[in-house]
Design an enzyme around this catalytic site. Structure first.
Site, mmCIF file in Angstrom:
data_model
loop_
_atom_site.group_PDB
_atom_site.id
_atom_site.type_symbol
_atom_site.label_atom_id
_atom_site.label_comp_id
_atom_site.label_asym_id
_atom_site.label_seq_id
_atom_site.Cartn_x
_atom_site.Cartn_y
_atom_site.Cartn_z
ATOM 1 N N LYS A 176 -2.983 -9.087 1.089
ATOM 2 C CA LYS A 176 -1.620 -8.394 0.575
ATOM 3 C C LYS A 176 -2.346 -7.036 0.570
ATOM 4 O O LYS A 176 -2.614 -6.660 0.398
ATOM 5 C CB LYS A 176 -1.082 -8.689 -0.621
ATOM 6 C CG LYS A 176 -0.311 -7.754 -1.750
ATOM 7 C CD LYS A 176 1.248 -8.534 -0.654
ATOM 8 C CE LYS A 176 2.427 -8.099 -1.418
ATOM 9 N NZ LYS A 176 2.231 -7.055 -0.613
ATOM 10 N N LYS A 229 -8.635 -3.897 -6.047
ATOM 11 C CA LYS A 229 -7.497 -3.417 -6.233
ATOM 12 C C LYS A 229 -6.183 -4.158 -6.578
ATOM 13 O O LYS A 229 -6.011 -4.997 -7.748
ATOM 14 C CB LYS A 229 -6.540 -2.057 -5.733
ATOM 15 C CG LYS A 229 -5.561 -1.683 -6.492
ATOM 16 C CD LYS A 229 -4.057 -1.407 -5.378
ATOM 17 C CE LYS A 229 -4.420 -0.365 -4.769
ATOM 18 N NZ LYS A 229 -3.444 0.797 -3.582
ATOM 19 N N LYS A 251 -4.150 -4.029 4.892
ATOM 20 C CA LYS A 251 -3.851 -2.953 5.215
ATOM 21 C C LYS A 251 -3.263 -2.994 6.486
ATOM 22 O O LYS A 251 -4.391 -3.834 7.567
ATOM 23 C CB LYS A 251 -4.402 -1.738 4.573
ATOM 24 C CG LYS A 251 -3.780 -0.590 4.017
ATOM 25 C CD LYS A 251 -3.387 -0.851 3.034
ATOM 26 C CE LYS A 251 -2.223 0.205 2.734
ATOM 27 N NZ LYS A 251 -2.436 0.139 0.710
ATOM 28 N N GLY A 262 5.193 -1.307 1.952
ATOM 29 C CA GLY A 262 5.142 -0.133 1.928
ATOM 30 C C GLY A 262 3.880 0.793 2.233
ATOM 31 O O GLY A 262 2.960 -0.046 1.657
ATOM 32 N N ASP A 263 4.177 1.889 2.007
ATOM 33 C CA ASP A 263 2.595 2.797 1.870
ATOM 34 C C ASP A 263 3.174 4.114 2.455
ATOM 35 O O ASP A 263 4.270 4.085 3.115
ATOM 36 C CB ASP A 263 1.690 2.355 2.917
ATOM 37 C CG ASP A 263 0.414 2.992 1.954
ATOM 38 O OD1 ASP A 263 0.240 2.940 0.743
ATOM 39 O OD2 ASP A 263 -0.402 4.322 2.521
ATOM 40 N N THR A 272 4.550 1.948 -8.641
ATOM 41 C CA THR A 272 3.545 2.886 -7.969
ATOM 42 C C THR A 272 3.240 3.907 -9.672
ATOM 43 O O THR A 272 2.348 3.938 -9.598
ATOM 44 C CB THR A 272 3.255 2.901 -7.107
ATOM 45 O OG1 THR A 272 3.390 1.560 -6.639
ATOM 46 C CG2 THR A 272 1.742 3.880 -7.004
ATOM 47 N N ASN A 312 7.728 8.710 -3.132
ATOM 48 C CA ASN A 312 7.969 7.549 -3.918
ATOM 49 C C ASN A 312 6.851 7.631 -5.257
ATOM 50 O O ASN A 312 8.098 7.358 -6.063
ATOM 51 C CB ASN A 312 7.874 6.788 -3.005
ATOM 52 C CG ASN A 312 7.766 5.355 -3.952
ATOM 53 O OD1 ASN A 312 6.574 4.380 -4.032
ATOM 54 N ND2 ASN A 312 8.814 3.849 -4.504
ATOM 55 N N SER A 340 4.758 -5.953 -6.775
ATOM 56 C CA SER A 340 5.766 -6.682 -5.069
ATOM 57 C C SER A 340 4.560 -8.277 -5.411
ATOM 58 O O SER A 340 5.413 -8.936 -4.856
ATOM 59 C CB SER A 340 3.684 -6.202 -4.139
ATOM 60 O OG SER A 340 4.817 -5.102 -3.679
#
Ligand code: GLU
Length: 447
Positions: free
Chosen positions: A92, A116, A128, A167-168, A212, A243, A379
Site C-alpha cells: 500500500k 508508517k 510506493k 495518490g501522492d 493527511t 492537498n 485509504s
C-alpha cells in the site's frame, strides 16, 4: 547520530548495494539509528537478519511510459512501482508524478511507508510508485493519456489483495479516476479496492481528501496537549499549497490557530491577518493556478518569489511540501524564532541536521511517518468500505481518523519511553512501526 558498529556495517552494506540513492540511504539511516536498544531486547531480529531483509524490496518494477502530447508528438517517461514489504497486508502506498522522481526517491518513500502503515494499526504493507512525468502545464487530455499509458503496465502487478496504489505529489482524485478507469477496461472488473483516493461517486471514502492534513493537525494537537497547550491563538506556517497543506490550514483554523504563510515551488505568501483558505482552494483545487496571484485578491498580503517560509516567525510549523525542505539552517531559525512544535505533513521534509536541532531544543517534533499517517490510514478505511460495499458518513470516518492519530501518538510516545529516549517521537515511531513488521516477518518464515 552515529550508529553502533553492528548497525554501521549493515548501513554500509545497504549503501554499497544501492549506489546513488541518497534519499533512500537517509531514510534507512534514520530507522537504523532508532534500533540499537530494540536489537538488544529482541536478539531474534538479528538472528533472522530482519534489517537486511527489510531494506531489500520484495519486488521492483521499472517501465516505459510512452504517450502523445497535444501536438501529437511522442513523449517517453519512466514509471516505477516498488513493492517493499507485505508482512502486514497487501502492498500500500501512493504514486508520485514529479520530474524529480527516480528509483532512490521511490525507494525512500516505499521504505518509510512500511513503518508508517504499520503505525496505523491497519493491515497494510508498504509500497510506493510514480513517474518522472511533470504534470505542471499539461492539459487534462495529456494527463489522462499519460495515466492510461501508465496503467497499461501497472495493472499486471496490482489488485485489491495484492497492491493498492493511491495518490501522492502530482496525483489527486482526477488522476486516480483516470487510472481506475483504465484498470477497469484492462481487467473487465469493477474492483473498487484496487486503488484509493477515488471520487466519492464511485467508491471513494469521506475524509480521504482531508485526511493527511486533518490527521497531521490531530497529531500535533496530541503533542501540544502533552504539555497542556493547544492551538488557540498560535501563529502557524504551512509550506506547500497542495492537498496536505490546504486541509492542514482548515483544521488549524478550526482549532483556533492562524495560518500566516503558505508556499508553492515558486514562492511564499505571507498574510498577517491569516491566509484566506477559500482563495487558496479556488486557485489550487479549481483553477490550478500559482499562489503568487493571491496578492491580487488580498491587498495586505506579501508574495516573495523564491522566499524562505521558515524565516517567518511562527509557533507551529507544518512542512507539507516535499523531502528535505527544512535544512539545519532553517531548523535553527525556527527554534531561534520561538517555534514550539513541528508536524511533518510531507514525507521526510527535515534533513537529519534539522531533526537533531529540533530534538535537542526540545521542540515537539512529529516525524512524517507518524504525523502524516492519517492519509494512508484513511485509504485503509476506504479499502474496508470497498470490501464490505459500504460507505460511512463523514463524521464516522473522521472519528476513526482521530482515534487512529491518538493511538499513533500514544504508541510512539510509549516506544520512545520504553527504549530509553522519552519524548523522541522519531525514535518512537521507527521502533513502534518496526517491531510489528519484524515480528510478522519472523512468523511467516523466510520470506
Ligand atoms: N501518499 C500518501 C502517503 O505518503 C498516501 C498513500 C496512500 O493513501 O496509500 O502516505
Amino acid at each position: 547520530m552515529a550508529l553502533n558498529e553492528h548497525l554501521q556495517a549493515i548501513y554500509q552494506d545497504i549503501v554499497a548495494r544501492n549506489p546513488g540513492e541518497a534519499e533512500f540511504h537517509q531514510a534507512v539511516h534514520e530507522v537504523l539509528d532508532a534500533l540499537g536498544p530494540v536489537l538488544v531486547k529482541y536478539p531474534e531480529f538479528s538472528e533472522h537478519k530482519i534489517l537486511r531483509r527489510i531494506s531489500e524490496p520484495e519486488r521492483q518494477l521499472i517501465f516505459r511510459v510512452p504517450w502523445q502530447n497535444d501536438k501529437n508528438q511522442v513523449e517517453i517517461n519512466r514509471g516505477f512501482r516498488v513493492q517493499f514489504n507485505s508482512a502486514l497486508g497487501p502492498y500500500k502506498g501512493g504514486l508520485r508524478f514529479h520530474p524529480s522522481v527516480y528509483l532512490g526517491i521511490v525507494k525512500f518513500l516505499g521504505f518509510e511507508q512500511i513503518f508508517k502503515n504499520s503505525l496505523t494499526g491497519l493491515p497494510i504493507g508498504g509500497a510506493k510508485g510514480g513517474s518522472d512525468f511533470d504534470p505542471k502545464g499539461k492539459s487534462e487530455s495529456e494527463i489522462m493519456r499519460f495515466c492510461q499509458s501508465f496503467m497499461v503496465e501497472l495493472w499486471r502487478i496490482i489488485g485489491e489483495h495484492t497492491d493498492v496504489p493511491a495518490g501522492d505529489i502530482g496525483v489527486g482524485t482526477r488522476e486516480v479516476g483516470f487510472l481506475f478507469g483504465q484498470y477497469k477496461r484492462l481487467t473487465n472488473k469493477f474492483e473498487a479496492g484496487v486503488i484509493t483516493g477515488k471520487g466519492l461517486y464511485y467508491g471513494g471514502s469521506q475524509v480521504r481528501t482531508e485526511a493527511t492534513g486533518y490527521g497531521c493537525v490531530y497529531f500535533v494537537n496530541e503533542m501540544l496537549k502533552s504539555r497542556n497547550l493547544d492551538f488557540a491563538g498560535k501563529k502557524v506556517t504551512v509550506s506547500g499549497s497542495g492537498n496536505v497543506a490546504i486541509y492542514t490550514h482548515e483544521k488549524v483554523t478550526e482549532f483556533g490557530g492562524k495560518v500566516i504563510a503558505m508556499s508553492d515551488s515558486n514562492g511564499v505568501i505571507y498574510d498577517e491577518k491569516g491566509i484566506n483558505l477559500e482563495t487558496i482552494k479556488q486557485f489550487k483545487e479549481v483553477e490550478r493556478r500559482r499562489i503568487k496571484d493571491y496578492c491580487d485578491h488580498h491587498k495586505g498580503a506579501r508574495y516573495t518569489p523564491n522566499g524562505r517560509i521558515w524565516d517567518i516567525p511562527c509557533d507551529v510549523a507544518f512542512p507539507s511540501a516535499t523531502q528535505n525542505e527544512i535544512t539545519g539552517r532553517d531548523a535553527k531559525t525556527l527554534v531561534e524564532n520561538g517555534c514550539i512544535a513541528v508536524g511533518e505533513g510531507a514525507n521526510m521534509p527535515t534533513t537529519p541536521e534539522g531533526a537533531e536541532i529540533f530534538l535537542n531544543a526540545g521542540v515537539l517534533y512529529g516525524p512524517g511517518k507518524a504525523a502524516n499517517a492519517g492519509g494512508v490510514a484513511t485509504s485503509a478505511l476506504e479499502m474496508q468500505q470497498n470490501a464490505s460495499r459500504d460507505a460511512w458518513t463523514f463524521e464516522e470516518t473522521d472519528k476513526k481518523l482521530q482515534d487512529i492519530m491518538k493511538n499513533i501518538f500514544q504508541a510512539c510516545s510509549e516506544a520512545a519511553e520504553e527504549f530509553g529516549s522519552p519524548g523522541n517521537l522519531v525514535k518512537g515511531a521507527n521502533i513502534a512501526g518496526f517491531i510489528k513488521v519484524a515480528r510478522a516477518m519472523i512468523s511467516q518464515g523466510l520470506i
